[in-house]
Design an enzyme around this catalytic site. Structure first.
Site, PDB file in Angstrom:
ATOM      1  N   ASP A  18      38.443  40.118  47.817  1.00 43.81           N
ATOM      2  CA  ASP A  18      37.040  40.222  47.218  1.00 43.81           C
ATOM      3  C   ASP A  18      36.285  40.564  48.748  1.00 43.81           C
ATOM      4  O   ASP A  18      36.009  40.039  49.520  1.00 43.81           O
ATOM      5  CB  ASP A  18      36.591  38.937  46.916  1.00 43.81           C
ATOM      6  CG  ASP A  18      35.238  38.798  46.279  1.00 43.81           C
ATOM      7  OD1 ASP A  18      34.602  39.713  46.441  1.00 43.81           O
ATOM      8  OD2 ASP A  18      34.956  37.743  45.938  1.00 43.81           O
ATOM      9  N   ILE A  19      35.753  41.767  48.299  1.00 49.78           N
ATOM     10  CA  ILE A  19      34.676  42.263  49.494  1.00 49.78           C
ATOM     11  C   ILE A  19      33.632  41.457  49.828  1.00 49.78           C
ATOM     12  O   ILE A  19      32.919  41.193  51.153  1.00 49.78           O
ATOM     13  CB  ILE A  19      34.213  43.736  49.173  1.00 49.78           C
ATOM     14  CG1 ILE A  19      33.793  44.632  50.511  1.00 49.78           C
ATOM     15  CG2 ILE A  19      33.071  43.901  48.186  1.00 49.78           C
ATOM     16  CD1 ILE A  19      33.624  46.072  50.386  1.00 49.78           C
TER      17      ILE A  19
ATOM     18  N   ASN B 218      24.630  51.227  40.998  1.00 48.49           N
ATOM     19  CA  ASN B 218      24.333  52.215  40.166  1.00 48.49           C
ATOM     20  C   ASN B 218      22.854  52.618  40.429  1.00 48.49           C
ATOM     21  O   ASN B 218      22.104  52.140  41.459  1.00 48.49           O
ATOM     22  CB  ASN B 218      24.397  51.640  38.548  1.00 48.49           C
ATOM     23  CG  ASN B 218      23.246  50.587  38.288  1.00 48.49           C
ATOM     24  OD1 ASN B 218      22.362  50.438  38.757  1.00 48.49           O
ATOM     25  ND2 ASN B 218      23.947  49.296  37.736  1.00 48.49           N
TER      26      ASN B 218
ATOM     27  N   GLY C 262      31.343  44.400  38.063  1.00 50.81           N
ATOM     28  CA  GLY C 262      32.322  44.719  38.919  1.00 50.81           C
ATOM     29  C   GLY C 262      31.892  44.216  40.508  1.00 50.81           C
ATOM     30  O   GLY C 262      31.537  42.995  40.418  1.00 50.81           O
TER      31      GLY C 262
ATOM     32  N   ASP D  64      29.483  45.165  42.147  1.00 50.24           N
ATOM     33  CA  ASP D  64      28.087  45.036  42.254  1.00 50.24           C
ATOM     34  C   ASP D  64      27.555  43.560  41.783  1.00 50.24           C
ATOM     35  O   ASP D  64      26.957  42.937  42.389  1.00 50.24           O
ATOM     36  CB  ASP D  64      27.521  45.974  41.255  1.00 50.24           C
ATOM     37  CG  ASP D  64      25.918  46.237  41.810  1.00 50.24           C
ATOM     38  OD1 ASP D  64      25.317  45.353  42.474  1.00 50.24           O
ATOM     39  OD2 ASP D  64      25.305  47.247  41.136  1.00 50.24           O
TER      40      ASP D  64
ATOM     41  N   SER E 214      33.563  54.025  42.789  1.00 50.89           N
ATOM     42  CA  SER E 214      33.834  55.037  41.427  1.00 50.89           C
ATOM     43  C   SER E 214      35.211  54.584  40.850  1.00 50.89           C
ATOM     44  O   SER E 214      35.449  55.004  39.502  1.00 50.89           O
ATOM     45  CB  SER E 214      33.633  56.319  41.853  1.00 50.89           C
ATOM     46  OG  SER E 214      32.361  56.545  42.099  1.00 50.89           O
ATOM     47  N   THR E 215      35.889  53.825  41.485  1.00 49.15           N
ATOM     48  CA  THR E 215      37.284  53.641  40.567  1.00 49.15           C
ATOM     49  C   THR E 215      37.215  52.662  39.797  1.00 49.15           C
ATOM     50  O   THR E 215      38.542  52.561  39.015  1.00 49.15           O
ATOM     51  CB  THR E 215      38.274  53.488  41.586  1.00 49.15           C
ATOM     52  OG1 THR E 215      38.274  52.149  42.194  1.00 49.15           O
ATOM     53  CG2 THR E 215      38.479  54.542  42.743  1.00 49.15           C
ATOM     54  N   GLY E 216      36.096  51.981  39.307  1.00 51.26           N
ATOM     55  CA  GLY E 216      36.248  50.985  38.246  1.00 51.26           C
ATOM     56  C   GLY E 216      35.671  51.424  37.078  1.00 51.26           C
ATOM     57  O   GLY E 216      36.462  52.488  36.500  1.00 51.26           O
TER      58      GLY E 216
ATOM     59  N   TYR F 195      33.125  53.632  36.626  1.00 50.40           N
ATOM     60  CA  TYR F 195      32.794  54.864  36.703  1.00 50.40           C
ATOM     61  C   TYR F 195      34.093  55.894  36.565  1.00 50.40           C
ATOM     62  O   TYR F 195      34.111  57.127  36.510  1.00 50.40           O
ATOM     63  CB  TYR F 195      32.301  55.458  37.969  1.00 50.40           C
ATOM     64  CG  TYR F 195      30.578  55.014  37.842  1.00 50.40           C
ATOM     65  CD1 TYR F 195      30.104  54.229  37.102  1.00 50.40           C
ATOM     66  CD2 TYR F 195      29.854  55.019  39.097  1.00 50.40           C
ATOM     67  CE1 TYR F 195      28.751  53.828  36.865  1.00 50.40           C
ATOM     68  CE2 TYR F 195      28.564  54.797  39.004  1.00 50.40           C
ATOM     69  CZ  TYR F 195      28.089  54.174  37.898  1.00 50.40           C
ATOM     70  OH  TYR F 195      26.785  53.882  37.804  1.00 50.40           O
TER      71      TYR F 195
HETATM   72  P1  ADP Z   1      32.088  51.794  40.100  1.00 50.54           P
HETATM   73  O1  ADP Z   1      31.074  51.785  38.988  1.00 50.54           O
HETATM   74  O2  ADP Z   1      31.522  52.618  41.158  1.00 50.54           O
HETATM   75  O3  ADP Z   1      33.458  52.327  39.342  1.00 50.54           O
HETATM   76  P2  ADP Z   1      33.215  49.073  39.950  1.00 50.54           P
HETATM   77  O4  ADP Z   1      32.517  47.791  40.507  1.00 50.54           O
HETATM   78  O5  ADP Z   1      33.331  49.052  38.227  1.00 50.54           O
HETATM   79  O6  ADP Z   1      32.186  50.132  40.351  1.00 50.54           O
HETATM   80  O7  ADP Z   1      34.592  49.336  40.693  1.00 50.54           O
HETATM   81  C1  ADP Z   1      34.754  49.696  41.942  1.00 50.54           C
HETATM   82  C2  ADP Z   1      36.014  49.196  42.313  1.00 50.54           C
HETATM   83  O8  ADP Z   1      35.562  47.810  42.960  1.00 50.54           O
HETATM   84  C3  ADP Z   1      37.216  49.019  41.666  1.00 50.54           C
HETATM   85  O9  ADP Z   1      38.281  49.474  42.024  1.00 50.54           O
HETATM   86  C4  ADP Z   1      37.314  47.460  41.169  1.00 50.54           C
HETATM   87  O10 ADP Z   1      38.697  47.179  41.184  1.00 50.54           O
HETATM   88  C5  ADP Z   1      36.559  46.940  42.606  1.00 50.54           C
HETATM   89  N1  ADP Z   1      36.283  45.661  42.817  1.00 50.54           N
HETATM   90  C6  ADP Z   1      35.721  44.687  41.613  1.00 50.54           C
HETATM   91  N2  ADP Z   1      35.331  43.685  42.214  1.00 50.54           N
HETATM   92  C7  ADP Z   1      35.371  43.467  43.402  1.00 50.54           C
HETATM   93  C8  ADP Z   1      35.572  42.778  44.509  1.00 50.54           C
HETATM   94  N3  ADP Z   1      34.880  41.334  44.257  1.00 50.54           N
HETATM   95  N4  ADP Z   1      35.559  43.036  45.935  1.00 50.54           N
HETATM   96  C9  ADP Z   1      36.361  44.163  46.199  1.00 50.54           C
HETATM   97  N5  ADP Z   1      36.493  45.373  45.009  1.00 50.54           N
HETATM   98  C10 ADP Z   1      36.052  44.968  43.897  1.00 50.54           C
END
Ligand code: ADP
Length: 171
Positions: free
Chosen positions: A8-9, A22, A30, A32, A115-117, A119
């Site tokens: 988790d970032i 966004n 996600g 964000d 963008s890999t979630g 998007y």
């Molecule tokens: P986007 O709209 O840019 O695709 P998302 O948040 O849907 O953004 O996903 C972007 C990436 O972040 C995905 O690979 C997802 O698995 C990852 N992600 C989701 N939650 C977390 C988190 N808490 N920490 C790090 N990465 C995360």
């Protein structure tokens, strides 16, 4: 230097985490959502003053309750099949986020897999673009440390493979 972390970032302790936001910058799901929950409501209050952010660009705020001092909000492209400049826009996210960090004197930066979630950007292509963009920047700015936070197994193993490949190529 590049670090690879699975997790988790919002737990990153350093100068800045990059948020895959966004264009409204007013919060989402996600990564964000996780960042805003961990930072507290003051982050959204500051984001409301920024007037949004175009795709491929980046804006900076304080980190509030995060262990990261700042949040760099960037907006990844929505994948529309690949002919809508998605690759260049994704590269711009990494480049502009790093340039903004540099202009604020920040040297430890964490990125999610932009963008890999929701998007929908293909994860393998996104990982190649992310690593290429960051490597190019680090060649010119060797004091900067970049941590890639991969949340899902697929991204983590893609990055593992590519970082090993690049290290082998550099030898
Ligand atoms: P986007 O709209 O840019 O695709 P998302 O948040 O849907 O953004 O996903 C972007 C990436 O972040 C995905 O690979 C997802 O698995 C990852 N992600 C989701 N939650 C977390 C988190 N808490 N920490 C790090 N990465 C995360």
């Amino acid at each position: 230097m590049i670090h690879l972390i699975k997790g988790d970032i919002s737990t990153f302790a350093g100068d800045a985490i990059v948020n895959a936001a966004n264009t409204s910058l007013l919060g989402g799901g996600g990564v964000d959502g996780a960042i805003h929950r961990a930072a507290g409501p003051e982050l959204l209050a500051e984001c409301k003053t920024l007037g949004g952010c175009p795709t491929g660009e980046a804006k900076i705020t304080s980190g509030y309750k995060l262990t990261s001092r700042h949040v760099i909000h960037t907006v990844g492209p929505i994948w529309r099949g690949g002919s809508q400049n998605e690759a260049a826009l994704l590269a711009s996210c990494y480049q502009n986020s790093l340039q903004l960090a540099l202009s604020h004197g920040l040297t430890s930066i964490a990125f999610p897999n932009i963008s890999t979630g929701v998007y929908g950007f293909p994860k393998d292509l996104a990982a190649e673009i992310a690593l290429r963009s960051v490597r190019r920047f680090l060649d010119k700015n060797p004091d900067v440390e970049v941590s890639f936070y991969c949340f899902d197994d697929e991204n983590y193993s893609l990055y593992r493979g590519l970082i090993e490949d690049l290290d082998e190529a550099a030898r």
